[in-house]
Structures are given as structure tokens and as C-alpha cells.
Design a protein around this motif. Structure first.
Motif, PDB file in Angstrom:
ATOM      1  N   PHE A 172     -15.803  -6.374  -3.993  1.00 28.85           N
ATOM      2  CA  PHE A 172     -17.060  -7.101  -4.178  1.00 28.85           C
ATOM      3  C   PHE A 172     -18.274  -6.212  -4.397  1.00 28.85           C
ATOM      4  O   PHE A 172     -19.279  -6.665  -4.914  1.00 28.85           O
ATOM      5  N   MET A 173     -18.225  -4.961  -3.959  1.00 26.09           N
ATOM      6  CA  MET A 173     -19.429  -4.161  -3.786  1.00 26.09           C
ATOM      7  C   MET A 173     -19.697  -3.184  -4.930  1.00 26.09           C
ATOM      8  O   MET A 173     -18.849  -2.372  -5.265  1.00 26.09           O
ATOM      9  N   ASN A 175     -13.860  -4.870   1.385  1.00 26.98           N
ATOM     10  CA  ASN A 175     -15.107  -5.171   0.688  1.00 26.98           C
ATOM     11  C   ASN A 175     -15.205  -4.518  -0.681  1.00 26.98           C
ATOM     12  O   ASN A 175     -16.080  -4.871  -1.470  1.00 26.98           O
ATOM     13  N   GLN A 228     -25.063  -2.913  -3.570  1.00 22.99           N
ATOM     14  CA  GLN A 228     -24.557  -3.627  -2.401  1.00 22.99           C
ATOM     15  C   GLN A 228     -24.074  -2.663  -1.317  1.00 22.99           C
ATOM     16  O   GLN A 228     -24.288  -2.911  -0.128  1.00 22.99           O
ATOM     17  N   VAL A 255     -17.334  -1.548  -7.256  1.00 26.97           N
ATOM     18  CA  VAL A 255     -17.028  -2.349  -8.438  1.00 26.97           C
ATOM     19  C   VAL A 255     -17.859  -1.782  -9.590  1.00 26.97           C
ATOM     20  O   VAL A 255     -19.064  -1.605  -9.457  1.00 26.97           O
TER      21      VAL A 255
END
Length: 94
Positions: free
Chosen positions: A53-54, A50, A58, A92
């Protein structure tokens, strides 16, 4: 019968957790807390998967969902440290 059930549970455990020892999180403040908190419910590879994306928001939403919705056995006072580690090492940058 109990021995058979016990052996079946042991076999399932081996299959479910085999390879987990090869997942290595990045060293840094909060690593042990994340390992001890997250791995009680799922594989640590979810963090790495993940991470592409995070962002902080998030990660925060995900950790809160795990604790508040899925009832992960994590003390709410530890949430900020867990989010900080995940953001710093698997977040990210935006």
C-alpha cells in the motif's frame, strides 16, 4: 510471588515474540537501522504487510507518526534513512 510474576512475564514474552526470528527483511542500506528501530515497538511483519500500500510519502508519514505521535525511540536524524530503506525495498512504485 515475584517468581510467579517473572514466569508470567517470560511466558508472555515468548508468545509475543515467537516467530519473529523468521521475519527477514530485504538486504540493503538501512536494513539494520530499520530492524533496530521498528522491532522495538512492533513485529517486523507490519513492514511486509503494509508494503503493498505504501509509497514514499506514506512511509514518511507513517515513520513520522511512529516517532512524533507514538514516541518511538528513534533519533529524528535517522528518519530519512529509515524512510529511504522502506521506500526502496517495500514501497509501491507510482
Amino acid at each position: 510471588m515475584r517468581k510467579l510474576i517473572w514466569l508470567g512475564l517470560m511466558a508472555i514474552s515468548v508468545v509475543c515474540f515467537s516467530g519473529e526470528e523468521s521475519i527477514r527483511l530485504k538486504d540493503g542500506p538501512g536494513k539494520e537501522l530499520v530492524m533496530n528501530s521498528c522491532a522495538t515497538c512492533h513485529s517486523l511483519d507490519y513492514i511486509q504487510m503494509n508494503s503493498v500500500f505504501m509509497n514514499k510519502k506514506q512511509w514518511e508519514a507513517t515513520v513520522n507518526k511512529m516517532v512524533k505521535t507514538f514516541k518511538a525511540p528513534v533519533d529524528e536524524k535517522d528518519i530519512p534513512a529509515i524512510v529511504e530503506y522502506l521506500t526502496n525495498f517495500y514501497g509501491v512504485r507510482q
